[in-house]
Design a protein around this motif. Structure first.
Motif, mmCIF file in Angstrom:
data_model
loop_
_atom_site.group_PDB
_atom_site.id
_atom_site.type_symbol
_atom_site.label_atom_id
_atom_site.label_comp_id
_atom_site.label_asym_id
_atom_site.label_seq_id
_atom_site.Cartn_x
_atom_site.Cartn_y
_atom_site.Cartn_z
ATOM 1 N N ALA A 158 0.843 -1.195 0.000
ATOM 2 C CA ALA A 158 0.000 0.000 0.000
ATOM 3 C C ALA A 158 0.880 1.247 0.000
ATOM 4 C CB ALA A 158 -0.907 0.014 1.220
ATOM 5 N N LEU A 159 0.397 2.290 -0.687
ATOM 6 C CA LEU A 159 1.052 3.596 -0.689
ATOM 7 C C LEU A 159 0.038 4.665 -0.323
ATOM 8 C CD1 LEU A 159 3.396 5.589 -1.460
ATOM 9 C CD2 LEU A 159 2.431 5.590 -3.780
ATOM 10 N N ILE A 160 0.358 5.445 0.701
ATOM 11 C CA ILE A 160 -0.375 6.668 1.031
ATOM 12 C C ILE A 160 0.565 7.815 0.732
ATOM 13 C CG2 ILE A 160 -1.421 8.083 2.846
ATOM 14 C CD1 ILE A 160 -1.248 4.376 3.351
ATOM 15 N N ALA A 161 0.117 8.778 -0.093
ATOM 16 C CA ALA A 161 0.999 9.845 -0.554
ATOM 17 C C ALA A 161 0.381 11.209 -0.273
ATOM 18 C CB ALA A 161 1.278 9.694 -2.054
ATOM 19 N N MET A 162 1.195 12.106 0.256
ATOM 20 C CA MET A 162 0.759 13.444 0.661
ATOM 21 C C MET A 162 1.718 14.480 0.105
ATOM 22 S SD MET A 162 0.265 12.520 4.684
ATOM 23 C CE MET A 162 1.329 11.085 4.757
ATOM 24 N N LYS A 183 0.337 -6.138 3.157
ATOM 25 C CA LYS A 183 1.463 -6.705 3.891
ATOM 26 C C LYS A 183 2.513 -5.640 4.200
ATOM 27 C CE LYS A 183 0.370 -11.151 3.930
ATOM 28 N NZ LYS A 183 0.203 -11.929 5.196
ATOM 29 N N ILE A 184 2.699 -4.696 3.267
ATOM 30 C CA ILE A 184 3.697 -3.638 3.428
ATOM 31 C C ILE A 184 3.016 -2.294 3.174
ATOM 32 C CG2 ILE A 184 5.847 -2.654 2.525
ATOM 33 C CD1 ILE A 184 6.654 -5.494 1.708
ATOM 34 N N VAL A 185 3.319 -1.312 4.004
ATOM 35 C CA VAL A 185 2.726 0.023 3.882
ATOM 36 C C VAL A 185 3.839 1.058 3.745
ATOM 37 C CG1 VAL A 185 1.266 1.783 4.957
ATOM 38 C CG2 VAL A 185 0.715 -0.657 5.248
#
Length: 339
Positions: free
Chosen positions: A128-132, A181-183
């Motif tokens: 997962a990718l959270i981008a700001m 599984k990976i953030v």
């Protein structure tokens, strides 16, 4: 996992191969997950008109995306201060082009909820990718409940992130933690203060909060030069990876020499835990290789030679030591074992 400096790629470097490009590509392709920030708006027939007319207007073409694929990238952040360079319709057009090209991505959306949500790379391990983005996000560029835009986090006068922005993104990180599984959490940071080479205390605290919420890795671009590495709960915080491709149209000498140095970072996971980091020094040419084509042949990466690698790694070692991390240098690579 492989993480690189930002891709300000206005001219697809794959179209005009140069000495050293294949070495860079081979290094990038070591990763199963290969990440960068797309520092250009992608111009298509659906894009809007330019929203700036200076040397800091940054756009690329769909061929740029093809080149990034060829280089090995499969995960992109779209959250940055140039996402709106072709307006709101340009943000949508860029998302559509990136989606058609098969990348996993995050950081912009048709509304605030979509811009804040994680993007997922399904293989080889669900990531997962959270981008700001923070700083230099112009009026009209940030997503709202009803407007497409960037996932913006506003830094207040008290040097603290806006509580609502922080809460929204912490919630997204926690949700991603359940679903992947990976953030990875990404911040494009232009809140440099007076010295862009210094990692600010608020930035360190913000990264630690993201790790505590469930991120395995925190990575940042924005300031176009390397910062140090920090650890929180044995998870890496990469405070600044500079640029991998830097097609800047600024005058020669506009930036300090360190801006033309970068790194590729390999992160090895074992049973879902980060075990090892390897830092590969990279140099970028400030002067174009062809005087007749200064801009297209400027800002292209090569792996550093022995002298360059020592200089880059020694500086990064010092910056990381200031953050409590002891990098060791062996054979022109920076190494960090986490047990």
């Amino acid at each position: 996992m492989t993480l690189a400096g930002q891709a300000l790629m206005k001219y697809p470097v794959c179209e005009a191969p140069y000495d050293g490009l294949l070495d860079v590509i081979a290094e990038l392709r070591r990763g199963d997950v290969v990440f960068t920030n797309l520092e250009v708006a992608i111009k298509t027939s659906a894009s809007g008109v330019p929203t700036r007319d200076t040397e800091f207007f940054h756009t690329g073409s769909e061929t740029t995306l093809e080149c990034l694929h060829e280089m090995g990238f499969n995960l992109l952040s779209l959250s940055n201060n140039h996402a709106w360079d072709l307006g709101t319709s340009g943000i949508i057009a860029t998302r559509d082009a990136v989606d058609r090209s098969g990348f996993a991505y995050a950081g912009t959306g048709n509304n605030m909820a979509q811009a804040s949500a994680a993007g997922y790379l399904e293989t080889p391990v669900k990531t997962a990718l959270i981008a700001m983005a923070m700083g230099k996000i112009r009026d009209g560029a940030a997503a709202t409940k009803t407007r497409p835009g960037v996932n913006e986090v506003v830094l207040g006068a008290d040097l603290q992130p806006n509580p609502k922005d922080l809460e929204r993104n912490i919630t997204a990180i926690k949700a991603a933690r359940v679903n992947a599984k990976i953030v990875i959490v990404y911040l494009h940071n232009h809140e440099w203060g007076e010295d862009m080479a210094i990692t600010k205390p608020w930035a360190r605290e913000f990264a630690r909060q993201c790790i505590e919420a469930g991120a395995d890795i925190f990575v940042s671009h924005g300031a176009p030069l390397l910062h140090g590495i920090e650890l929180q709960n044995n998870r890496p915080i990469l405070h600044g990876l500079g640029s991998l491709v830097f097609h800047s149209h600024t005058d020669i000498g506009y930036y300090v020499p360190e801006v033309w140095e970068s790194a590729i970072v390999h992160v090895d996971f074992v049973a879902g835990q980060v075990r090892h980091l390897e830092i590969v020094p990279v140099v970028i040419n400030e002067v174009g290789d062809d005087p007749a084509r200064q801009w297209p042949t400027r800002g292209r990466p090569k792996l550093a030679n022995e002298e360059q690698a020592h200089r880059i790694l020694t500086r990064m070692q010092k910056k990381s030591a200031e953050l409590g991390v002891n990098l060791r240098i062996e054979n022109g690579r920076g190494l960090l074992d986490l047990g």
